[in-house]
Design an enzyme around this catalytic site. Sequence first.
Site, PDB file in Angstrom:
ATOM      1  N   CYS A 122     -35.597  -9.462  -7.463  1.00  0.00           N
ATOM      2  CA  CYS A 122     -34.977 -10.482  -8.321  1.00  0.00           C
ATOM      3  C   CYS A 122     -34.777 -11.753  -7.523  1.00  0.00           C
ATOM      4  CB  CYS A 122     -33.659  -9.978  -8.891  1.00  0.00           C
ATOM      5  SG  CYS A 122     -32.397  -9.706  -7.655  1.00  0.00           S
ATOM      6  N   GLU A 173     -35.224  -0.269  -5.026  1.00  0.00           N
ATOM      7  CA  GLU A 173     -35.291  -1.284  -3.992  1.00  0.00           C
ATOM      8  C   GLU A 173     -34.125  -1.044  -3.039  1.00  0.00           C
ATOM      9  OE1 GLU A 173     -35.982  -5.625  -2.825  1.00  0.00           O
ATOM     10  OE2 GLU A 173     -37.190  -3.915  -3.361  1.00  0.00           O
ATOM     11  N   CYS A 212     -30.088  -5.944  -2.810  1.00  0.00           N
ATOM     12  CA  CYS A 212     -29.169  -6.909  -3.418  1.00  0.00           C
ATOM     13  C   CYS A 212     -27.712  -6.525  -3.192  1.00  0.00           C
ATOM     14  CB  CYS A 212     -29.403  -6.963  -4.927  1.00  0.00           C
ATOM     15  SG  CYS A 212     -30.661  -8.126  -5.413  1.00  0.00           S
ATOM     16  N   CYS A 223     -30.689  -1.728  -7.069  1.00  0.00           N
ATOM     17  CA  CYS A 223     -31.283  -2.568  -6.034  1.00  0.00           C
ATOM     18  C   CYS A 223     -30.262  -2.658  -4.917  1.00  0.00           C
ATOM     19  CB  CYS A 223     -31.631  -3.952  -6.524  1.00  0.00           C
ATOM     20  SG  CYS A 223     -32.334  -4.880  -5.145  1.00  0.00           S
ATOM     21  N   SER A 278     -25.785  -4.744  -8.650  1.00  0.00           N
ATOM     22  CA  SER A 278     -25.833  -3.381  -8.085  1.00  0.00           C
ATOM     23  C   SER A 278     -24.600  -3.086  -7.236  1.00  0.00           C
ATOM     24  CB  SER A 278     -27.114  -3.155  -7.284  1.00  0.00           C
ATOM     25  OG  SER A 278     -28.235  -3.197  -8.153  1.00  0.00           O
ATOM     26  N   HIS A 305     -31.284 -14.919  -7.177  1.00  0.00           N
ATOM     27  CA  HIS A 305     -30.421 -15.407  -6.095  1.00  0.00           C
ATOM     28  C   HIS A 305     -30.769 -16.840  -5.703  1.00  0.00           C
ATOM     29  CE1 HIS A 305     -28.534 -11.541  -5.701  1.00  0.00           C
ATOM     30  NE2 HIS A 305     -29.734 -10.982  -5.686  1.00  0.00           N
ATOM     31  N   ARG A 359     -30.445  -6.835 -13.442  1.00  0.00           N
ATOM     32  CA  ARG A 359     -29.551  -5.669 -13.287  1.00  0.00           C
ATOM     33  C   ARG A 359     -28.127  -5.940 -13.751  1.00  0.00           C
ATOM     34  NH1 ARG A 359     -33.437  -6.187 -10.675  1.00  0.00           N
ATOM     35  NH2 ARG A 359     -34.945  -4.511 -10.359  1.00  0.00           N
ATOM     36  N   CYS A 397     -33.364 -10.398  -1.770  1.00  0.00           N
ATOM     37  CA  CYS A 397     -34.146  -9.383  -2.485  1.00  0.00           C
ATOM     38  C   CYS A 397     -35.574  -9.847  -2.714  1.00  0.00           C
ATOM     39  CB  CYS A 397     -33.460  -9.127  -3.829  1.00  0.00           C
ATOM     40  SG  CYS A 397     -34.273  -7.866  -4.801  1.00  0.00           S
TER      41      CYS A 397
HETATM   42 NI1  NFE Z   1     -32.612  -6.911  -5.852  1.00  0.00          NI
HETATM   43 FE1  NFE Z   1     -30.738  -8.105  -8.284  1.00  0.00          FE
HETATM   44  C1  NFE Z   1     -31.035  -8.123 -10.017  1.00  0.00           C
HETATM   45  C2  NFE Z   1     -29.514  -9.386  -8.334  1.00  0.00           C
HETATM   46  S1  NFE Z   1     -29.352  -6.619  -8.098  1.00  0.00           S
HETATM   47  S2  NFE Z   1     -32.531  -6.886  -7.867  1.00  0.00           S
HETATM   48  O1  NFE Z   1     -31.312  -8.048 -11.063  1.00  0.00           O
HETATM   49  O2  NFE Z   1     -28.802 -10.172  -8.334  1.00  0.00           O
HETATM   50  O3  NFE Z   1     -28.281  -5.864  -8.556  1.00  0.00           O
END
Ligand code: NFE
Length: 573
Positions: free
Chosen positions: A65, A14, A551, A548, A504, A69, A481, A62
């Site tokens: 996920c 992603e 993110c 990701c 990430s 958030h 993640r 994102c």
């Molecule tokens: Ni866009 Fe996320 C997850 C978050 S990223 S996927 O899991 O927070 O590192």
Amino acid sequence: MSQRIVIDPITRIEGHLRIEVVVDDENVVREAYSSSTLWRGLETIVKNRDPRDAGFFMQRICGVCTFSHYKAGIVAVENALGITPPLNALLTRTLMANALFLHDHPVHFYQLHGLDFVDVVSALSADPKKASEEAFKYCDTPYACGADKLKEVQDRVGAFVKKGALGPFANAYFGHPTYKLSPEQNLIALSHYLECLRIQRTAAQMMAIFGAKQPHPQSLTVGGVTCVMDILSPARLGEYMSKFKEVADFVNRAYYPDLVMVAKAYGNEPSVLNDIGVANLWTHQEFQLSKNEWLFQSGMIMNGDISKVLELDENKITEEATHAWYKNDAALHPYDGEQEPNYTGLQDGQSIDAHGKEAHTKVLDTQGKYTWIKAPRYDGKPLQVGPLANIVVNYAKKNERVVKVVDQFLKDAGLPLEAVFSTLGRTACRMIEAKVVADNGLIALENLIANIKSGDTQTCAKYVIDNSKEYKGRYIGHVPRGALSHWCRIEKGVIKNWQAVVPSTWNATPKDKDGAMGAYESCLIGLKLADLSKPLEIIRRIHSFDPCIACAVHVMDAKGAELGCYRVDPSKG
Ligand code: NFE
Ligand code: MG
């Protein structure tokens, strides 16, 4: 003579990630650089807005996920305002987190990362009958692995290949010497790849039962949840339970055995072993099961020493930008974080092209700034986050639900515990995490039903925001993640500052002022490549983190240019 390899973009992730490495005469990686080439702007967008709206903006970080958030945006505000949501709301959030993890992890293995281990072209030459027998080595009741079924899979994918169109399987490095599965084993995994496309739909429906839709559910609110009618409906709860069981069955009969199969085959493959990169591991408690119990516990392990699990001191988290395209380089705590852009661009250089020849290209300014990703640090040190950190910390803390699955897996795969500190371990731990959720996720549902039956039907706490007061608060938790935190300051009833420090970002961080590397960069050092024009080993290692980058950067176009303009006329439906 050293040579540079540029992989941009890394696909099957992603967001937009670029990896540059420098290899020596022996094709061994000596330097590595992780770069995000796209800037966004979510932390700036929420400034001066009503804190009750933050979760809705934050989940737009994102499309994978989104729930993470969303929840983080809501909980950070609840924490700032001193709100504890009712138990029904907390357990419902766990049910939604179940759906997220059971969607995200299988999709990562089958659709994104699995083809680094599974050679689809090889699967076409398998004997379906033998493959069907092979599947029984890893599971008593293999999933979608009858000989007829496997023959049908082979015919379907074979028809693609005959047309010269590999479709979703195109542009992989099939035939690379580090692929280790037999044609029959490849066929088993290919069958599960196709099944997972169906299973991910079921997992998305699980999220939509309480979240109204997926991605970007919309039933969380500061103080609790709004899906009251769904929680109080036995039919909706029953629907969730049956979908949960369908996905859990796939985890147990396809995902788990496939990882045993992969671990056995790759147990001696150097490109996926001994590459922990950063051995400082951090995770945070998540999946509330009842009033006082969480499925996964918090903790931190430094330098790979699993005999000592430390507790987080949240004052020691900072983000700096010595090598990131932001103005202020200083290490700032997230309550005081900044994200003013300072793009300095790429420079002229040379790298190996797809034919293995050196060619002129633009390369990262590795002495200066080279990414949009900031450098989060804990007490000045890089951390690795993710399922590997979560499973290892919980194993070290003797979390019984985790120990049981880890011990069984290591026994089935014939691997020692140390083997977990690797790419293979990251990939296996993601499966183990999914299995722990699949084995225990319905506890939250049982407790939710029991609580409602006891007469508690509350779903939202009352609160007031005092505009004359200053508030600060944060969410810290574990998402697919790894460890995620969101930090906010509220003044005069609006958001004064907001910072997201994302999994990430921790793993894909650039170097810091001391030159210390994060997990992506350091796991690549010392890696020997079989063929410079086909850097599969690099992609395999990087994919094992499930990057990701959407993110990781979360901050629009560097010049703030308008990217699109949409006018909606509600009268036209
Ligand atoms: Ni866009 Fe996320 C997850 C978050 S990223 S996927 O899991 O927070 O590192
Ligand atoms: Mg941030």
